[in-house]
Scaffold this active site. Structure first.
Site, mmCIF file in Angstrom:
data_model
loop_
_atom_site.group_PDB
_atom_site.id
_atom_site.type_symbol
_atom_site.label_atom_id
_atom_site.label_comp_id
_atom_site.label_asym_id
_atom_site.label_seq_id
_atom_site.Cartn_x
_atom_site.Cartn_y
_atom_site.Cartn_z
ATOM 1 N N ASP A 193 3.010 0.226 12.393
ATOM 2 C CA ASP A 193 1.871 -0.471 11.739
ATOM 3 C C ASP A 193 1.491 -1.568 12.378
ATOM 4 O O ASP A 193 0.500 -2.156 12.068
ATOM 5 C CB ASP A 193 1.826 -0.317 10.324
ATOM 6 C CG ASP A 193 1.994 1.134 9.645
ATOM 7 O OD1 ASP A 193 1.610 2.020 10.572
ATOM 8 O OD2 ASP A 193 2.189 1.156 8.539
ATOM 9 N N ARG A 246 -3.202 10.495 4.446
ATOM 10 C CA ARG A 246 -1.998 11.173 4.970
ATOM 11 C C ARG A 246 -1.096 11.356 3.744
ATOM 12 O O ARG A 246 -0.561 12.083 3.587
ATOM 13 C CB ARG A 246 -1.143 10.248 6.237
ATOM 14 C CG ARG A 246 0.142 10.488 6.401
ATOM 15 C CD ARG A 246 0.012 11.650 7.619
ATOM 16 N NE ARG A 246 1.361 12.073 7.685
ATOM 17 C CZ ARG A 246 1.687 13.224 8.446
ATOM 18 N NH1 ARG A 246 0.698 14.046 8.944
ATOM 19 N NH2 ARG A 246 2.775 13.572 8.722
ATOM 20 N N LYS A 281 0.930 -1.293 0.035
ATOM 21 C CA LYS A 281 0.013 0.047 -0.003
ATOM 22 C C LYS A 281 0.883 1.136 -0.055
ATOM 23 O O LYS A 281 0.628 2.144 -0.672
ATOM 24 C CB LYS A 281 -0.767 -0.141 1.109
ATOM 25 C CG LYS A 281 -1.545 1.551 1.555
ATOM 26 C CD LYS A 281 -2.344 1.324 2.657
ATOM 27 C CE LYS A 281 -1.836 1.753 4.080
ATOM 28 N NZ LYS A 281 -1.255 3.084 4.043
ATOM 29 N N VAL A 333 6.934 5.762 17.445
ATOM 30 C CA VAL A 333 6.704 6.714 16.392
ATOM 31 C C VAL A 333 5.413 7.374 16.452
ATOM 32 O O VAL A 333 5.185 8.511 16.394
ATOM 33 C CB VAL A 333 6.682 5.772 15.102
ATOM 34 C CG1 VAL A 333 6.275 6.678 13.789
ATOM 35 C CG2 VAL A 333 8.002 5.047 14.774
ATOM 36 N N ARG A 386 -0.761 14.078 13.482
ATOM 37 C CA ARG A 386 0.168 13.716 12.405
ATOM 38 C C ARG A 386 0.448 14.870 11.682
ATOM 39 O O ARG A 386 0.032 15.379 10.666
ATOM 40 C CB ARG A 386 -0.461 12.661 11.457
ATOM 41 C CG ARG A 386 -0.552 11.396 12.226
ATOM 42 C CD ARG A 386 -1.301 10.420 11.280
ATOM 43 N NE ARG A 386 -0.101 9.877 10.590
ATOM 44 C CZ ARG A 386 -0.348 8.755 9.723
ATOM 45 N NH1 ARG A 386 -1.527 8.329 9.373
ATOM 46 N NH2 ARG A 386 0.667 8.253 8.957
ATOM 47 N N PRO A 387 1.493 15.724 12.156
ATOM 48 C CA PRO A 387 1.799 17.127 11.496
ATOM 49 C C PRO A 387 2.619 17.015 10.292
ATOM 50 O O PRO A 387 2.849 15.899 10.101
ATOM 51 C CB PRO A 387 3.084 17.725 12.787
ATOM 52 C CG PRO A 387 3.319 16.597 13.733
ATOM 53 C CD PRO A 387 2.279 15.584 13.316
ATOM 54 N N VAL A 388 2.847 17.847 9.613
ATOM 55 C CA VAL A 388 3.392 18.002 8.165
ATOM 56 C C VAL A 388 4.622 19.125 8.504
ATOM 57 O O VAL A 388 5.009 19.473 7.446
ATOM 58 C CB VAL A 388 2.444 18.553 7.089
ATOM 59 C CG1 VAL A 388 1.400 17.231 6.901
ATOM 60 C CG2 VAL A 388 1.688 19.569 7.494
HETATM 61 C C1 UD1 Z 1 4.224 6.425 6.710
HETATM 62 C C2 UD1 Z 1 3.431 5.404 6.531
HETATM 63 C C3 UD1 Z 1 2.725 4.906 7.768
HETATM 64 C C4 UD1 Z 1 3.702 4.432 8.797
HETATM 65 C C5 UD1 Z 1 4.420 5.664 9.267
HETATM 66 C C6 UD1 Z 1 5.524 5.393 9.979
HETATM 67 C C7 UD1 Z 1 2.566 6.005 4.209
HETATM 68 C C8 UD1 Z 1 1.652 6.347 3.255
HETATM 69 N N1 UD1 Z 1 2.481 5.767 5.500
HETATM 70 O O1 UD1 Z 1 3.300 7.364 7.279
HETATM 71 O O2 UD1 Z 1 1.740 3.738 7.512
HETATM 72 O O3 UD1 Z 1 2.788 4.394 10.291
HETATM 73 O O4 UD1 Z 1 5.078 5.941 7.847
HETATM 74 O O5 UD1 Z 1 6.298 4.247 9.823
HETATM 75 O O6 UD1 Z 1 3.612 5.737 3.872
HETATM 76 N N2 UD1 Z 1 6.121 13.774 11.842
HETATM 77 C C9 UD1 Z 1 6.152 15.168 12.258
HETATM 78 N N3 UD1 Z 1 6.025 16.096 11.319
HETATM 79 C C10 UD1 Z 1 6.077 15.625 10.019
HETATM 80 C C11 UD1 Z 1 6.079 14.440 9.628
HETATM 81 C C12 UD1 Z 1 5.935 13.455 10.438
HETATM 82 O O7 UD1 Z 1 6.127 15.246 13.477
HETATM 83 O O8 UD1 Z 1 6.089 16.715 9.191
HETATM 84 C C13 UD1 Z 1 6.183 12.748 12.770
HETATM 85 C C14 UD1 Z 1 4.906 11.984 12.926
HETATM 86 O O9 UD1 Z 1 3.992 12.339 13.657
HETATM 87 C C15 UD1 Z 1 5.323 10.582 13.457
HETATM 88 C C16 UD1 Z 1 6.606 10.515 12.767
HETATM 89 O O10 UD1 Z 1 7.105 11.905 12.531
HETATM 90 O O11 UD1 Z 1 5.364 10.634 14.774
HETATM 91 C C17 UD1 Z 1 6.897 9.716 11.867
HETATM 92 O O12 UD1 Z 1 5.848 9.989 10.593
HETATM 93 P P1 UD1 Z 1 6.071 9.640 8.963
HETATM 94 O O13 UD1 Z 1 7.140 8.948 8.711
HETATM 95 O O14 UD1 Z 1 6.217 11.091 8.484
HETATM 96 O O15 UD1 Z 1 4.789 8.748 8.967
HETATM 97 P P2 UD1 Z 1 4.053 8.840 7.477
HETATM 98 O O16 UD1 Z 1 5.051 9.166 6.254
HETATM 99 O O17 UD1 Z 1 2.831 9.875 7.733
#
Ligand code: UD1
Length: 519
Positions: A383, A167, A93, A405, A196-198
């Site tokens: 996950d 996301r 996925k 995470v 889930r911030p960006v």
């Molecule tokens: C991806 C996966 C998801 C998995 C996650 C962690 C996809 C579509 N989804 O999600 O299934 O659970 O990786 O392995 O590939 N964070 C911030 N700011 C940001 C981005 C992230 O603080 O701008 C934090 C998140 O809240 C989290 C950590 O970083 O605590 C990791 O998140 P991230 O690796 O970005 O997850 P996704 O890419 O959303």
């Protein structure tokens, strides 16, 4: 008897053929039905005893009247069945979603094999379509062409609902900005597993010269650049998968070199980089902590195959372990599930490399508790922690799970407690006191369960497989977001699982049924 069988609702919904993907929502056809003796007894759920020798040993199933939830389905699982056999793991996925975003980088055609037929893929297709890309399925191959994207002063309109629903939509900011100079995206949703911030993605875009405005009131983000992005040094605060992918895509069409440090090392980053290289991108180091991208003027088309989904494989491994069943998984590279196999081995369940590729789950007797920390790759995947919590709940001894995470990812705990699991949560850690089978009978009991998100749903399915009696899992759309026919695969291994829109109308706590025999 024949007339009664005809009146019965369809309880299982197989996947429609890949070729009808566009028309496949919702899939309502029903081809598999429970045998007559499975459904002609109506009982309260707390009276169900699937091990009773009465009634030919068939589990007794209850129901209640009521209109089905609109469009909703429930999964009905009769626990206690031993699994056996072989099943092929579907394409990843998360890799598919990243590759679909990557297709926005070029005006040429991108062909993807092995993309799974799941809700999140449909949402991502709706998103890229709203941005002007065309797509079609051709014989199991998904073709995407984003020829329509070009430099513009106003942002592309975007399918708001699709973008908010997942996301991964947000990583499209990278290719959109690089190709058109402007990207406007809603703040993303996805699973309800805590904040889930960006900010990391946006900091990366700023480091490449973009101006970024976030409107928290409306929930929209707009990023712009004058002309092309400029390569730069991007040190990620956390090794975010999405941020690494977004910056990698943005950097591929930027002027000069982009260096991403503290990059995510997940296989899905490697997969995206692999496809981008085929498109002509110059990327080194994917899969390591530092990824270097040298921008090029334009990218071409490419063909790519999506590798097997390591999270689906892990879910099936959990299903094998909790039911004490030897099963084989095809298509999965054992290296991709090394941390998951490591946990299972510590719990007393073997994992062997398959002769013709893939792997085998080899139960080793009683399951034992173990401690695990969910971390970024190559650690144990976050996950899969909701999927392995029930395995721990059915093991002997104490286990602990820390999620480093997503620290708030515990919605499944309450549901597992409904089944009799002893699981308590404090902060980012859950402690599980295992309740292994007693005298051959499970201590976990079937129950009405409500899935809150994708992986929690999978965890409840795993728990239900090993619970005594019957479980009804509501909100099945969560499962369908990310699994390509998990119930069908489990059924092919011998699990007793049914889908039903009618049963989705049952509410937790509903008791007696007035439904007529013949259901
Ligand atoms: C991806 C996966 C998801 C998995 C996650 C962690 C996809 C579509 N989804 O999600 O299934 O659970 O990786 O392995 O590939 N964070 C911030 N700011 C940001 C981005 C992230 O603080 O701008 C934090 C998140 O809240 C989290 C950590 O970083 O605590 C990791 O998140 P991230 O690796 O970005 O997850 P996704 O890419 O959303």
């Amino acid at each position: 008897m024949a007339a009664r069988a005809e009146a019965r609702p369809a309880l299982h919904r197989p996947l429609s053929p890949r070729t009808s993907f566009r028309r496949a929502v919702p899939r309502r056809s029903a081809k598999v039905r429970p045998s007559a003796d499975r459904v002609d007894r109506i009982h309260r759920i707390d009276q169900i005893d699937p091990f009773s020798s009465a009634d030919n040993g068939s589990p007794k199933i209850f129901s209640a009247p009521g209109a089905p939830e609109p469009g909703g389905e429930a999964l009905i699982v009769v626990g206690g069945r031993r699994l056996s056999g072989t099943v092929a793991v579907s394409g990843s996925k998360n890799a598919s979603l990243a590759l679909l975003a990557g297709a926005l980088l070029t005006r040429r055609r991108v062909a993807l094999r092995g993309v799974p037929d799941i809700g999140d893929v449909r949402q991502m297709l709706a998103l890229v379509e709203s941005l002007g890309a065309a797509w079609e399925w051709r014989g199991g191959c998904l073709q995407v062409c984003a020829a329509g994207l070009g430099a513009r002063s106003r942002p592309h309109p975007v399918d708001d609902a699709a973008a908010r629903s997942l996301r991964a939509s947000f990583i499209a900011v990278g290719p959109l900005l690089a190709r058109t100079g402007v990207a406007r995206m809603p703040l993303p949703g996805g699973c309800a597993i805590g904040p889930r911030p960006v900010d990391i993605t946006l900091a990366g875009m700023r480091a490449l010269g973009a101006r970024v405005a976030v409107d928290h009131d409306s929930g929209w983000v707009e990023a712009r650049c004058d002309g092309r992005l400029r390569g730069g040094n991007v040190a990620l605060r956390l090794p975010s998968v999405g941020a690494t992918q977004a910056v990698m895509m943005a950097g591929a069409l930027a002027d000069g070199r982009t260096v991403i440090s503290n990059a995510a090392r997940e296989p899905e980053v490697v997969d995206l980089a692999g496809m981008m290289r085929k498109m002509g991108a110059r990327i080194s180091g994917p899969g390591s902590r530092e990824v270097v991208v040298d921008g090029v003027g334009e990218l071409g088309g490419a063909s790519a195959s999506v590798r097997a989904d390591r999270i689906e494989a892990g879910t099936l491994m959990a299903a094998g372990a909790i039911t004490g069943s030897g099963i084989r998984l095809l298509g999965i590279e054992p290296e991709n599930v090394a941390a998951t196999a490591g946990l299972l081995e510590r719990m007393g369940c073997g994992v062997a490399r398959g002769e013709a590729g893939g792997l085998a789950v080899v139960p080793g007797g009683e399951l034992l508790g173990a401690d695990v920390v969910a971390r970024p790759h190559p650690g144990f995947p976050t996950d899969l922690q909701p999927v392995f919590a029930p395995v721990m709940a059915a093991a002997r001894g104490r286990s602990s799970v820390r999620d480093a995470v997503f620290e708030g990812r515990w919605a499944h705990a309450e549901q597992l407690r409904r089944m009799g699991a002893r699981i308590s949560v404090r902060g980012d850690t859950a402690t599980v006191v295992g309740r292994p089978p007693l005298g051959g009978r499970p201590q976990l009991k079937g129950a009405h369960l409500e899935a809150s998100d994708l992986r929690a749903a999978a965890g409840l399915v795993v728990a239900a497989l090993a619970a005594e009696g019957l479980s009804i899992i509501h909100n099945l759309h969560h499962l369908d977001r990310g699994y390509d026919g998990l119930d069908r695969k489990l059924a092919s291994l011998g699990a007793e699982v049914y889908r039903s829109a009618e049963w989705a109308a049952l509410q937790p706590g509903s008791t007696e049924s007035t439904v007529q025999p013949g259901l």
